[in-house]
Design a protein around this motif. Structure first.
Motif, PDB file in Angstrom:
ATOM      1  N   VAL A 121      21.922  -0.523  35.639  1.00  0.00           N
ATOM      2  CA  VAL A 121      22.865   0.589  35.735  1.00  0.00           C
ATOM      3  C   VAL A 121      24.306   0.095  35.737  1.00  0.00           C
ATOM      4  O   VAL A 121      25.215   0.781  35.258  1.00  0.00           O
ATOM      5  CB  VAL A 121      22.578   1.410  37.015  1.00  0.00           C
ATOM      6  CG1 VAL A 121      23.588   2.526  37.175  1.00  0.00           C
ATOM      7  CG2 VAL A 121      21.172   1.993  36.973  1.00  0.00           C
ATOM      8  N   GLY A 127      23.738   3.274  40.579  1.00  0.00           N
ATOM      9  CA  GLY A 127      24.679   4.229  40.024  1.00  0.00           C
ATOM     10  C   GLY A 127      25.787   4.594  40.996  1.00  0.00           C
ATOM     11  O   GLY A 127      26.959   4.694  40.621  1.00  0.00           O
ATOM     12  N   VAL A 135      15.999   5.925  29.033  1.00  0.00           N
ATOM     13  CA  VAL A 135      17.398   5.707  29.400  1.00  0.00           C
ATOM     14  C   VAL A 135      18.309   5.874  28.188  1.00  0.00           C
ATOM     15  O   VAL A 135      19.383   6.499  28.285  1.00  0.00           O
ATOM     16  CB  VAL A 135      17.568   4.310  30.032  1.00  0.00           C
ATOM     17  CG1 VAL A 135      19.048   3.957  30.172  1.00  0.00           C
ATOM     18  CG2 VAL A 135      16.897   4.255  31.400  1.00  0.00           C
ATOM     19  N   GLN A 178      21.207   8.734  28.118  1.00  0.00           N
ATOM     20  CA  GLN A 178      22.615   8.312  28.145  1.00  0.00           C
ATOM     21  C   GLN A 178      23.246   8.291  26.756  1.00  0.00           C
ATOM     22  O   GLN A 178      24.376   8.733  26.571  1.00  0.00           O
ATOM     23  CB  GLN A 178      22.731   6.935  28.798  1.00  0.00           C
ATOM     24  CG  GLN A 178      22.369   6.940  30.281  1.00  0.00           C
ATOM     25  CD  GLN A 178      22.769   5.646  30.974  1.00  0.00           C
ATOM     26  OE1 GLN A 178      23.428   4.789  30.414  1.00  0.00           O
ATOM     27  NE2 GLN A 178      22.361   5.514  32.222  1.00  0.00           N
ATOM     28  N   GLU A 179      22.516   7.776  25.774  1.00  0.00           N
ATOM     29  CA  GLU A 179      23.097   7.608  24.447  1.00  0.00           C
ATOM     30  C   GLU A 179      23.137   8.920  23.677  1.00  0.00           C
ATOM     31  O   GLU A 179      24.116   9.222  23.000  1.00  0.00           O
ATOM     32  CB  GLU A 179      22.279   6.563  23.665  1.00  0.00           C
ATOM     33  CG  GLU A 179      22.889   6.143  22.340  1.00  0.00           C
ATOM     34  CD  GLU A 179      22.067   5.067  21.659  1.00  0.00           C
ATOM     35  OE1 GLU A 179      20.942   5.386  21.215  1.00  0.00           O
ATOM     36  OE2 GLU A 179      22.509   3.919  21.594  1.00  0.00           O
ATOM     37  N   GLY A 238      24.200  12.042  26.797  1.00  0.00           N
ATOM     38  CA  GLY A 238      25.473  11.841  27.468  1.00  0.00           C
ATOM     39  C   GLY A 238      25.409  11.920  28.978  1.00  0.00           C
ATOM     40  O   GLY A 238      26.429  12.166  29.635  1.00  0.00           O
ATOM     41  N   TRP A 239      24.233  11.689  29.558  1.00  0.00           N
ATOM     42  CA  TRP A 239      24.108  11.713  31.017  1.00  0.00           C
ATOM     43  C   TRP A 239      24.743  10.465  31.610  1.00  0.00           C
ATOM     44  O   TRP A 239      24.733   9.388  31.002  1.00  0.00           O
ATOM     45  CB  TRP A 239      22.646  11.795  31.423  1.00  0.00           C
ATOM     46  CG  TRP A 239      22.001  13.128  31.128  1.00  0.00           C
ATOM     47  CD1 TRP A 239      22.390  14.037  30.191  1.00  0.00           C
ATOM     48  CD2 TRP A 239      20.843  13.670  31.768  1.00  0.00           C
ATOM     49  NE1 TRP A 239      21.551  15.117  30.197  1.00  0.00           N
ATOM     50  CE2 TRP A 239      20.589  14.931  31.157  1.00  0.00           C
ATOM     51  CE3 TRP A 239      20.008  13.243  32.769  1.00  0.00           C
ATOM     52  CZ2 TRP A 239      19.525  15.748  31.535  1.00  0.00           C
ATOM     53  CZ3 TRP A 239      18.933  14.048  33.152  1.00  0.00           C
ATOM     54  CH2 TRP A 239      18.705  15.285  32.547  1.00  0.00           C
ATOM     55  N   SER A 240      25.265  10.584  32.827  1.00  0.00           N
ATOM     56  CA  SER A 240      25.856   9.433  33.511  1.00  0.00           C
ATOM     57  C   SER A 240      24.757   8.528  34.063  1.00  0.00           C
ATOM     58  O   SER A 240      23.576   8.896  34.097  1.00  0.00           O
ATOM     59  CB  SER A 240      26.747   9.907  34.663  1.00  0.00           C
ATOM     60  OG  SER A 240      25.951  10.487  35.697  1.00  0.00           O
ATOM     61  N   SER A 241      25.157   7.330  34.514  1.00  0.00           N
ATOM     62  CA  SER A 241      24.193   6.396  35.106  1.00  0.00           C
ATOM     63  C   SER A 241      23.527   7.008  36.334  1.00  0.00           C
ATOM     64  O   SER A 241      22.321   6.857  36.540  1.00  0.00           O
ATOM     65  CB  SER A 241      24.907   5.096  35.501  1.00  0.00           C
ATOM     66  OG  SER A 241      25.448   4.463  34.368  1.00  0.00           O
ATOM     67  N   GLU A 279      23.149  10.260  37.029  1.00  0.00           N
ATOM     68  CA  GLU A 279      22.254  11.340  36.616  1.00  0.00           C
ATOM     69  C   GLU A 279      20.952  10.782  36.048  1.00  0.00           C
ATOM     70  O   GLU A 279      19.868  11.320  36.295  1.00  0.00           O
ATOM     71  CB  GLU A 279      22.950  12.212  35.570  1.00  0.00           C
ATOM     72  CG  GLU A 279      24.077  13.073  36.122  1.00  0.00           C
ATOM     73  CD  GLU A 279      24.865  13.769  35.031  1.00  0.00           C
ATOM     74  OE1 GLU A 279      25.354  14.880  35.269  1.00  0.00           O
ATOM     75  OE2 GLU A 279      25.009  13.179  33.932  1.00  0.00           O
ATOM     76  N   THR A 280      21.067   9.702  35.287  1.00  0.00           N
ATOM     77  CA  THR A 280      19.866   9.071  34.729  1.00  0.00           C
ATOM     78  C   THR A 280      18.982   8.520  35.840  1.00  0.00           C
ATOM     79  O   THR A 280      17.747   8.683  35.814  1.00  0.00           O
ATOM     80  CB  THR A 280      20.259   7.940  33.767  1.00  0.00           C
ATOM     81  OG1 THR A 280      21.063   8.473  32.716  1.00  0.00           O
ATOM     82  CG2 THR A 280      19.029   7.281  33.169  1.00  0.00           C
TER      83      THR A 280
END
Length: 472
Positions: free
Chosen positions: A38, A163, A293, A297-298, A301-304, A306-307
């Motif tokens: 993360v 995170g 992941v 994220q890619e 567009g979720w944040s670390s 949120e992931t």
């Protein structure tokens, strides 16, 4: 209570206090690995690292861990499990702190490599302390399942904690394990019974065997981890050199008076099947996590953070492994539970195949919770199967083999998933192309899980055939 054995002279101590310390160590190892993943974007930004060099922050740890695992397992048997555990826990503490103080990328990579080596010695030593302290049967099984659940909890919670800490500073991802390591080290000195003499006195150390097998493992892990960057020709060269060193190792072990690895241990069918199962399960799980992941994220567009929260449901294993799994193992036996775990894993990954550009978390949740359930039914029972029936003087070796299988399986799964994802995505980086790449890559963990069902079911059929023969 702790069993007495010819290698240790201990006071009577509560077994569950000892287990708590050893579970803390595997929790430390799990949370350290997951927090690192993360924190990578923050590390790259502050240390100005390229994508290629950033990968080595992870790869260096895997290389040290996987390359020295067999040596670490046997060292625990030869030089004393308690001694190895305490010493390498201290090394882990020191180099985790040095990683947090790094001002250059290469400093961080070196620190992660040595941290991986320390984990390679510490983890099998801790696991073999459990398998030699608890009597084989229900007591040991429950201890191993608690241990497995703690490992999963560390990995799952690390995603969230990493995170949160990365929001303040990536260096806290290193300093946090330093504090936990210090607490564990002080507790371990008190709770792990001391030995009055070396556990394997009178045995020599097979240095040529140690050098050849460690070199073989290092080259093998390097070739697998770096396959996407090395290209096919150099990858095959690395694997060929690894195979040559492995052949040399086998020749040395056959002639050695005190072999590092007694080759006859591979005649134990349950150990071989458990290690193959561990490779396949780790490969499928880490391959799926990689795809999930990237998707979150890619593409989304979720944040670390949120992931990490999205994957937290996988940590249900921490509750299920010590509560549900022992009852299932007692009711149905070890192998059927493992087969059930692989079936759930295959179903979980298959349910993720229809992933779309606007999937809600509700659509993802069945995969997350089923993955956690699969982990609880597979990881601990595989540990039981890999160490059951193994002589006490080879428990460290058996533990090292199992952990090496998990590490190699994870590296192989990631490499194959990455290769398939890149090939299926192609030069077009449109959302639909990314989605097609993720879907293609998900076939790998599904296939690995199905193959795991076949491997473990073969052992189940052999056990049933043996039972029928004995009843005639």
């Amino acid at each position: 209570m702790i069993q007495s054995n010819p290698d240790t002279r201990t006071a009577v101590r509560p077994s569950w206090g000892l287990l708590l310390v050893l579970c803390g160590a595997i929790f430390l190892e799990g949370i350290d690995v997951s927090m690192m993943g993360v924190a990578l974007p923050s590390i790259r930004s502050e240390l100005d690292m390229s994508t290629g060099s950033l990968q080595w922050v992870v790869s260096a740890y895997v290389l040290g861990y996987g390359g020295f695992m067999l040596l670490g397992g046997r060292a625990a048997d030869l030089f004393g499990r308690r001694k190895m555990f305490l010493f390498w826990l201290a090394v882990f503490l020191v180099f985790s702190g040095l990683g947090g103080l790094a001002t250059e990328g290469w400093m961080l990579i070196v620190a992660r490599f040595v941290t991986g080596i320390s984990a390679a010695f510490m983890t099998p030593a801790g696991l073999s302390i459990i398998t030699t302290s608890f009597a084989e049967g229900p007591a040991r099984n429950r201890a191993l399942l608690v241990y497995a659940g703690t490992a999963a909890a560390g990995f799952s919670l690390g995603l969230v904690v990493g995170g949160i800490l990365s929001e303040f500073s990536w260096r806290l991802v290193f300093f946090g394990p330093v504090l936990l390591s210090l607490v564990l080290l002080l507790s371990a000195i008190r709770l792990i019974p001391p030995v009055s003499r070396p556990e394997r006195s009178g045995q020599g150390f097979d240095l040529p065997g140690a050098i050849s097998v460690t070199g073989a493992m290092l080259l093998l892990v390097y070739g697998v981890v770096e396959a996407p960057n090395l290209g096919w020709s150099r990858t095959l060269i690395a694997i060929a050199c690894s195979a040559a060193l492995l052949g040399l190792f086998v020749a040395i072990e056959r002639r050695s008076a005190s072999p590092l690895v007694r080759l006859g241990i591979f005649a134990t069918g349950s150990l071989v099947r458990a290690n193959l199962g561990a490779m396949l399960f780790a490969g499928s799980f880490f391959g799926f996590q990689f795809v999930a992941v990237l998707y979150l994220q890619e593409l989304r567009g979720w944040s670390s953070l949120e992931t990490g929260l999205a994957l937290l449901a996988v940590g249900a294993d921490a509750v299920l492994a010590p509560t549900l799994t022992p009852k299932l193992v007692q009711r149905f036996g070890n192998l059927p539970v493992i087969v059930g775990g692989f079936c759930l894993a295959a179903a979980a990954y298959a349910l993720f195949l229809p992933l779309g550009l606007d999937w809600t978390y509700a659509a993802m949740f069945p995969t997350m919770i089923l993955t956690g359930l699969a982990f609880s039914l597979t990881y601990g029972p595989l540990t039981i199967a890999a160490t059951e029936g193994i002589a006490e003087e080879e428990q460290g070796l058996a533990s090292g083999l199992l952990n090496a299988s998990f590490q190699f399986g994870a590296a192989l799964g990631l490499a194959i998933v990455t290769a398939v994802n890149i090939a299926a995505t192609g030069p077009d980086s449109s959302p639909q192309s990314l989605l097609d790449g993720y879907r293609a890559a998900l076939i790998v963990p599904i296939a690995a899980s199905v193959l795991g069902i076949v491997v473990i079911s073969f052992g189940l059929r052999r056990r049933e055939s043996a039972a029928c023969s004995s009843s005639l």
